[in-house]
Design a protein around this motif. Structure first.
Motif, PDB file in Angstrom:
ATOM      1  N   LYS A   1      33.370  43.202  48.299  1.00 56.53           N
ATOM      2  CA  LYS A   1      33.495  44.659  48.322  1.00 56.53           C
ATOM      3  C   LYS A   1      33.300  45.248  49.715  1.00 56.53           C
ATOM      4  CE  LYS A   1      28.690  45.189  46.741  1.00 56.53           C
ATOM      5  NZ  LYS A   1      28.084  45.374  48.026  1.00 56.53           N
ATOM      6  N   ASP A   2      32.599  44.543  50.590  1.00 57.46           N
ATOM      7  CA  ASP A   2      32.354  45.065  51.936  1.00 57.46           C
ATOM      8  C   ASP A   2      33.245  44.409  52.979  1.00 57.46           C
ATOM      9  OD1 ASP A   2      30.203  46.860  51.280  1.00 57.46           O
ATOM     10  OD2 ASP A   2      29.011  45.081  50.875  1.00 57.46           O
ATOM     11  N   THR A   3      34.273  43.700  52.523  1.00 59.75           N
ATOM     12  CA  THR A   3      35.221  43.090  53.455  1.00 59.75           C
ATOM     13  C   THR A   3      36.610  43.663  53.200  1.00 59.75           C
ATOM     14  OG1 THR A   3      35.594  41.251  51.942  1.00 59.75           O
ATOM     15  CG2 THR A   3      33.895  40.951  53.618  1.00 59.75           C
TER      16      THR A   3
ATOM     17  N   GLN B   1      27.542  35.999  55.475  1.00 66.69           N
ATOM     18  CA  GLN B   1      26.588  36.100  54.377  1.00 66.69           C
ATOM     19  C   GLN B   1      26.691  34.902  53.425  1.00 66.69           C
ATOM     20  OE1 GLN B   1      28.743  39.707  52.773  1.00 66.69           O
ATOM     21  NE2 GLN B   1      27.980  38.906  50.834  1.00 66.69           N
TER      22      GLN B   1
ATOM     23  N   THR C   1      34.662  45.742  59.850  1.00 68.82           N
ATOM     24  CA  THR C   1      33.240  45.614  59.529  1.00 68.82           C
ATOM     25  C   THR C   1      32.502  44.674  60.486  1.00 68.82           C
ATOM     26  OG1 THR C   1      33.746  43.825  57.960  1.00 68.82           O
ATOM     27  CG2 THR C   1      33.652  46.064  57.083  1.00 68.82           C
TER      28      THR C   1
ATOM     29  N   THR D   1      26.763  49.181  54.232  1.00 71.37           N
ATOM     30  CA  THR D   1      25.800  48.976  53.146  1.00 71.37           C
ATOM     31  C   THR D   1      25.319  47.528  53.032  1.00 71.37           C
ATOM     32  OG1 THR D   1      27.630  48.624  51.598  1.00 71.37           O
ATOM     33  CG2 THR D   1      26.759  50.871  51.786  1.00 71.37           C
ATOM     34  N   ASN D   2      25.930  46.620  53.772  1.00 70.41           N
ATOM     35  CA  ASN D   2      25.593  45.196  53.608  1.00 70.41           C
ATOM     36  C   ASN D   2      24.963  44.606  54.862  1.00 70.41           C
ATOM     37  OD1 ASN D   2      27.971  45.449  55.082  1.00 70.41           O
ATOM     38  ND2 ASN D   2      28.759  43.474  54.420  1.00 70.41           N
TER      39      ASN D   2
END
Length: 482
Positions: A27-29, A150, A336, A368-369
């Motif tokens: 979701k954050d990529t 991550q 990001t 957010t990550n």
């Protein structure tokens, strides 16, 4: 299909070992950025395991809602598996068939989905004496490694499981060495020499796969980390000779040159690589770092010689603008990329484009990550920006205080502590009764575990500001700890 049958089908799908059940939370990529990266790998990487890239591409296409392309990539994965499956072992198809089952499920083609579930079951029956399959662990590991940092720790664990089953496999050895190397230097970490495991792993990987020029380049970088530069240069030379037009090799060669201070050589190599992969965020970042380093070297040299003229000012501006151009390109392709945001904001400061610097810091703070290392770097650099460029001491203090307790990156922590002590000394020098100055010093001592010194400072702070609730609370907490 009835509701109960569909639910039963879903339960079978969840038991499959494939990209759809590996909890790849993207979701954050940016799926478009991952897709472009994977196509670059299909173009340039020489490996018998390209089917793994096609499998991951199929999953990315699912994320984008393009199931036609998802099936096309699975067909290519199946085709490439067949071409390279010399020992004709069916278990190499397990991940691909699992992905097929999920794609057809999302297309509401439940009979097709069930067909591929049955194929997986049949292969699994044939493997009843071999419940664990190295290829599944290896493919999962490579997929995790290709996504983002991550997932590195989980990728490492998967490679370890693959190697337990097939310890001599070149691909798993290369992958394991690569992920351990990345973890040792993740987000600017400095791995103590005594704790470095990647040197032996990279050496073993090169022995197992002497044709892997990328692993040779990584071995050269690890030797450079350990101040064994001459040995590193030997492997760099071999890597270039083996793969003179492979961007993945050239980028590591350039990194070796940059860290050795050979900035012109670095830029030369990076520009060759960039012609091959013009949308590579990594390459643009490395070029930006070269121009940034050239600028700071030039600035330092000019300051030491106490020289200033218009020509030198023009030269400095060219280096600044070149760095900014490439850092902006990074964020165009890798939105990001945390480090690129920090680097770009720093160069905006040098160009006196303070609003752009502010906007860039705000953008990265909104992620957010963020992991702790990234927060530590962002807070310190933002505090530095507030102190030295915006002349906002209060905001600088806030962000320095946010950064200092995160004791992961030693360099940033030392600079942050130095900054807080400098501000504290400045306050007390201006006013010997400055309560905030003593409280700030108390905070540093407390963070360092120096409780007696911290208590002394907070007592002085309360002496000059006796009703401050924050100081009372800190002092009570410290005394309770003793």
């Amino acid at each position: 299909m009835s509701g109960s049958s569909k639910e039963a089908l879903k339960l079978h799908l969840l038991q499959l070992k494939c990209h759809f059940t590996w909890k790849l939370l993207l979701k954050d990529t940016d799926p478009d950025e991952i897709e472009k990266r994977l196509y670059d790998q299909l173009t340039f990487l020489v490996t018998k395991n390209k089917y793994m890239v096609y499998n991951l591409l199929a999953y990315v296409m699912h994320l984008k809602g393009d199931y036609t392309k998802a099936i096309e990539n699975l067909e290519k994965a199946e085709e490439m598996t067949k071409e390279n499956n010399l020992d004709e072992t069916d278990h190499r198809y397990l991940v691909t068939y699992g992905n097929y089952a999920w794609v057809f499920y999302y297309l509401n083609q439940y009979e097709e989905s069930q067909k591929y579930i049955e194929k997986v079951k049949q292969i699994s029956k044939e493997l009843k004496d071999k419940p664990d399959v190295a290829e599944i662990y290896g493919e999962k590991a490579w997929s995790l490694l290709k996504l983002c940092g991550q997932y590195y720790e989980e990728a490492k664990q998967c490679f370890e499981k693959a190697l337990e089953l097939e310890p001599e496999d070149p691909e798993w050895n290369s992958g394991y060495a690569t992920v351990v190397y990345r973890l040792e230097g993740f987000n600017g970490r400095k791995c103590p020499d005594s704790e470095c495991k990647s040197l032996d792993l990279l050496t073993r990987a090169v022995e197992k796969n002497p044709n892997d020029a990328v692993v040779k380049a990584l071995l050269a970088l690890k030797l450079q980390d350990l101040n064994r530069n001459d040995e590193g240069k030997t492997y760099i030379k071999e890597a270039i000779e083996q793969a003179p037009n492979l961007p993945y090799v050239l980028r590591y060669v350039a990194k070796f040159y940059r860290r050795a201070g050979m900035l012109d050589e670095c830029l030369k190599v990076m520009k060759i690589a960039l012609e091959l992969m013009p949308t590579s965020g990594f390459l643009h970042h490395q070029i930006g770092l070269c121009y940034r380093n050239k600028y700071f070297n030039y600035k330092k040299e000019s300051g030491n010689r106490n020289i200033y003229n218009r020509e030198m000012d023009r030269e400095s501006n060219v280096l600044i603008q070149n760095a900014i151009f490439h850092f902006e390109k990074v964020l165009e392709y890798k939105k990001t990329f945390v480090h690129a945001h920090i680097d770009l904001a720093t160069m905006y400061c040098e160009a006196k484009e303070y609003q752009k610097a502010e906007d860039t810091f705000q953008a990265v703070l909104a992620f957010t990550n963020l992991i702790e290392e990234e927060k530590q770097q962002i807070y310190f650099n933002y505090g530095n920006f507030k102190e030295h460029h915006m002349r906002s001491e209060s905001e600088a203090i806030y962000y320095y205080k946010e950064s200092l307790p995160i004791a992961i990156l030693q360099k940033e922590r030392e600079m942050c502590e130095k900054a807080l002590k400098r501000i504290s000394s400045r306050k007390i020098r201006r006013n010997s009764h400055d309560a905030e100055g003593f409280a700030l010093l108390g905070f540093v001592h407390k963070t360092n575990g120096e409780r007696e010194d911290a208590i002394d400072c907070y007592e002085k702070a309360l002496k000059y500001d006796p009703y401050n609730e924050e100081y009372v609370s800190e002092l009570c907490e410290l005394k309770l700890m003793i």
